[in-house]
Design a protein around this motif. Structure first.
Motif, PDB file in Angstrom:
ATOM      1  N   ALA A 193       0.835  -1.210   0.000  1.00  0.00           N
ATOM      2  CA  ALA A 193       0.000   0.000   0.000  1.00  0.00           C
ATOM      3  C   ALA A 193       0.862   1.250   0.000  1.00  0.00           C
ATOM      4  CB  ALA A 193      -0.918  -0.014   1.224  1.00  0.00           C
ATOM      5  N   LEU A 194       1.955   1.234   0.755  1.00  0.00           N
ATOM      6  CA  LEU A 194       2.846   2.387   0.807  1.00  0.00           C
ATOM      7  C   LEU A 194       3.527   2.603  -0.543  1.00  0.00           C
ATOM      8  CD1 LEU A 194       3.983   4.570   2.674  1.00  0.00           C
ATOM      9  CD2 LEU A 194       5.767   2.971   3.352  1.00  0.00           C
ATOM     10  N   SER A 197       1.088   4.315  -2.863  1.00  0.00           N
ATOM     11  CA  SER A 197       0.606   5.623  -2.430  1.00  0.00           C
ATOM     12  C   SER A 197       1.477   6.752  -2.982  1.00  0.00           C
ATOM     13  CB  SER A 197       0.584   5.675  -0.901  1.00  0.00           C
ATOM     14  OG  SER A 197       0.325   6.980  -0.446  1.00  0.00           O
ATOM     15  N   PRO A 200       0.925   9.482   1.288  1.00  0.00           N
ATOM     16  CA  PRO A 200       0.607   8.809   2.540  1.00  0.00           C
ATOM     17  C   PRO A 200       0.621   9.793   3.709  1.00  0.00           C
ATOM     18  CG  PRO A 200       2.897   8.432   1.979  1.00  0.00           C
ATOM     19  CD  PRO A 200       2.296   9.206   0.827  1.00  0.00           C
ATOM     20  N   CYS A 264      -4.569  13.329   1.029  1.00  0.00           N
ATOM     21  CA  CYS A 264      -3.798  12.094   1.126  1.00  0.00           C
ATOM     22  C   CYS A 264      -4.560  10.950   0.464  1.00  0.00           C
ATOM     23  CB  CYS A 264      -3.491  11.767   2.595  1.00  0.00           C
ATOM     24  SG  CYS A 264      -4.798  10.932   3.504  1.00  0.00           S
ATOM     25  N   ASP A 265      -3.833   9.894   0.092  1.00  0.00           N
ATOM     26  CA  ASP A 265      -4.463   8.731  -0.523  1.00  0.00           C
ATOM     27  C   ASP A 265      -4.218   7.450   0.275  1.00  0.00           C
ATOM     28  OD1 ASP A 265      -1.803   8.208  -1.017  1.00  0.00           O
ATOM     29  OD2 ASP A 265      -1.957   8.283  -3.200  1.00  0.00           O
ATOM     30  N   LEU A 266      -3.617   7.602   1.473  1.00  0.00           N
ATOM     31  CA  LEU A 266      -3.413   6.462   2.362  1.00  0.00           C
ATOM     32  C   LEU A 266      -3.194   6.995   3.776  1.00  0.00           C
ATOM     33  CD1 LEU A 266      -2.922   3.366   2.780  1.00  0.00           C
ATOM     34  CD2 LEU A 266      -0.469   3.868   2.463  1.00  0.00           C
ATOM     35  N   ILE A 268      -1.993   5.816   7.467  1.00  0.00           N
ATOM     36  CA  ILE A 268      -1.373   4.797   8.310  1.00  0.00           C
ATOM     37  C   ILE A 268      -1.559   5.248   9.752  1.00  0.00           C
ATOM     38  CG2 ILE A 268       0.738   3.543   8.880  1.00  0.00           C
ATOM     39  CD1 ILE A 268       1.744   4.113   6.060  1.00  0.00           C
ATOM     40  N   PRO A 287      -8.175   4.993   1.879  1.00  0.00           N
ATOM     41  CA  PRO A 287      -7.571   3.707   2.266  1.00  0.00           C
ATOM     42  C   PRO A 287      -6.904   3.817   3.632  1.00  0.00           C
ATOM     43  CG  PRO A 287      -7.153   4.145  -0.046  1.00  0.00           C
ATOM     44  CD  PRO A 287      -7.785   5.391   0.509  1.00  0.00           C
ATOM     45  N   VAL A 305      -7.569  -1.125   4.519  1.00  0.00           N
ATOM     46  CA  VAL A 305      -6.498  -1.907   3.918  1.00  0.00           C
ATOM     47  C   VAL A 305      -6.144  -3.038   4.870  1.00  0.00           C
ATOM     48  CG1 VAL A 305      -4.094  -1.873   3.119  1.00  0.00           C
ATOM     49  CG2 VAL A 305      -5.611   0.068   2.637  1.00  0.00           C
TER      50      VAL A 305
END
Length: 532
Positions: A193-194, A197, A200, A264-266, A268, A287, A305
């Protein structure tokens, strides 16, 4: 040895240093048992404050804080503060002293069902009897500290406390169950996923504050070149002077921080606890990787995710070994975001604004100082504006969010580390709820200045009524009168501008005991920062 003495000895061996509370007949055997121990009974103005102090001690030290009350109204007062330990994840022992065992099921003066009262607010509610004191006390201490930490209730009938201790039933403390390692499949999922991205974002929360080495997450942030935001209670566990810091979610100028989140698109999320603010309120559709000591509850619109419960320190170690991934964030973009946020937090206006108070106080207190704040509009402003770079240097209740927390928490922090500068900032509403604790601070000579933001309103509720276009009702406290020379013998000064506040803080820091500074501020700037 009687059972009260046995209980005290077990608490002492566990590292408990204070028992906060208010005396009554059923409590006296416990207080008397403290005479031959190193534990100090600390008399508070109310049982609610006693539980707030125990919660702050548990959070700051990791050793369960302890508080005690009598039955009935003492127990109900205690319950408000115990809710703080429950939803803010602090290890606490709440001891209620009850009527004698023959009366436990009778309708008698003051008696209520303590277990029914505390069961929803604690990890367990345990009845102490003559033959189980040692076993249940050790169990309660271990349970309070076990992940996630929280309060445990012990109910002690008066005849049980005074009875001779039976043969020693005290077991050895059980070893805590180790948390699960982060599975290799999850590490692979995060890495993939990272790598995909382009923007992130790291988010930390309340669970992150219980990492053994939270600073080990910073090299991961720097290596990946990603911004990070925090919740209110995670402030300082990653330094806010860092160029990757991008704000606090859900607080003053939340729209500015949310605008960055939406780019952002992720996400964490490391050690995030939705008890502070639900994912749905800010992360819907993005995500989402959730790594914490507990899995998060699923909600509408969340794009998981992965959602994994694990040992956070081991998870951080695994993150630190992931390969570096390029992304589209730039240092200039993040700097512009921070600069705009700083300007928006300080709107122009007439009068002495709360944001000016916060800036003066931050300048006057060193980086390692502890700030305890209460609940209200000022909490939102402090969360976004007060910069901290060290863990456990800001005390606030977020999950529970009860007014009346700020002053007890500040005094508890001073007990824990008398050498460390401590400051409390409270609203005038919260000050009214806990002003009696000034007598407590005077008696113990706790050199903690309390800044009261005196604007004559329940400011947070005023802003909420304005936002909903309701009429202003039930939120005006009245025009503030001039400051008195003292409250309960604690000296007081007033400040109506930044220069007067700076001088008052210099004066307060020269005192050998508590002090009060009434900052007469304008309420209007909250309308431009709290929910925008």
């Amino acid at each position: 040895m009687n059972n009260a003495q046995r209980l005290v000895r077990i608490l002492e061996n566990a590292g408990v240093r204070w028992l906060f509370g208010v005396p009554s007949g059923p409590v006296l055997p416990v207080i008397d048992a403290l005479r031959e121990s190193s534990i100090e009974f600390v008399l508070t103005a109310s049982e609610t404050s006693a539980a707030f102090m125990a919660s702050a001690v548990g959070y700051l030290t990791g050793v369960p804080g302890a508080c005690v009350s009598t039955l009935g109204p003492g127990a109900t007062n205690l319950a408000t503060g115990i809710g703080c330990a429950w939803l803010d994840r602090a290890p606490v022992l709440a001891i209620t002293c009850n009527v004698a065992t023959p009366w436990l099921e009778r309708r008698v003066q003051m008696r209520i069902d303590h277990h029914a009262l505390f069961r929803p607010l604690t990890k367990a509610s345990l009845p102490l009897r003559r033959d189980n004191i040692g076993r249940l006390a050790v169990e309660a201490l271990a349970l309070a500290a076990a992940e996630p930490p929280g309060p445990v209730h012990l109910d002690l009938p008066e005849d049980v406390a005074e009875a001779a201790a039976a043969t020693d039933d005290t077991p050895a403390p059980a070893r805590p169950r180790p948390p699960a390692e982060l599975p290799a499949r999850v590490v692979d999922t995060v890495a993939a996923a990272l790598a995909r991205s382009r923007r992130p974002l790291l988010v930390t929360g309340l669970g992150f504050t219980r990492c053994r080495r939270p600073e080990r997450l910073l090299p991961f942030v720097e290596r990946q070149g990603m911004p990070f935001v925090t919740t209110l209670q995670a402030k300082g566990f990653l330094p806010e002077n860092h160029p990757c810091w991008a704000g606090v979610i859900g607080r003053a100028r939340r729209s500015d921080v949310q605008a960055l989140v939406r780019r952002c698109d992720l996400v964490i999320a490391v050690g995030y606890d939705p008890v502070e603010i639900n994912y749905e309120e800010w992360a819907s559709g993005i995500p989402l990787i959730h790594l914490s000591t507990e899995t998060a509850e699923s909600g509408t619109g969340l794009a998981w995710v992965c959602n994994e419960a694990c040992d956070l320190d081991r998870a951080i170690a695994a993150l630190s070994e992931l390969p570096e991934c390029s992304n589209d964030w730039s240092a200039e973009e993040l700097r512009a975001h921070r600069d705009a946020l700083e300007r928006a937090l300080r709107p122009a206006g007439d009068g002495f604004a709360p944001h000016e108070v916060i800036d003066v106080a931050r300048e006057k207190f060193p980086p390692d100082a502890v700030l305890a704040c209460d609940v209200g509009a000022h909490t939102h402003q402090i969360a976004s504006q007060w910069r901290v770079d060290l863990p456990r240097s800001l005390l606030a209740t977020n999950g529970w969010s009860s007014m009346g927390y700020g002053m007890p928490a500040a005094y508890a922090a001073k007990l824990v580390d008398p050498r460390r500068p401590v400051l409390a900032i409270v609203g005038d509403g919260g000050f009214q709820m806990t002003v009696g604790e000034l007598a407590f601070a005077r008696r113990l000579k706790l050199a903690v200045p309390v800044i009261v933001l005196n604007d004559g309103w329940l400011g947070l509720m005023k802003v909420k009524q304005e936002r909903r276009r309701y009429s202003l009702s039930g939120v005006f406290l009245g025009e503030p009168p001039p400051s008195p020379p003292h409250y309960f013998g604690v000296p007081c000064r007033s400040a109506r501008d930044a220069a007067e506040l700076a001088a008052a803080l210099d004066w307060a820091r020269e005192q050998d005991g508590p002090s009060v500074i009434e900052a007469f501020v304008s309420v209007e700037s909250y309308s431009l920062t709290v929910f925008d």
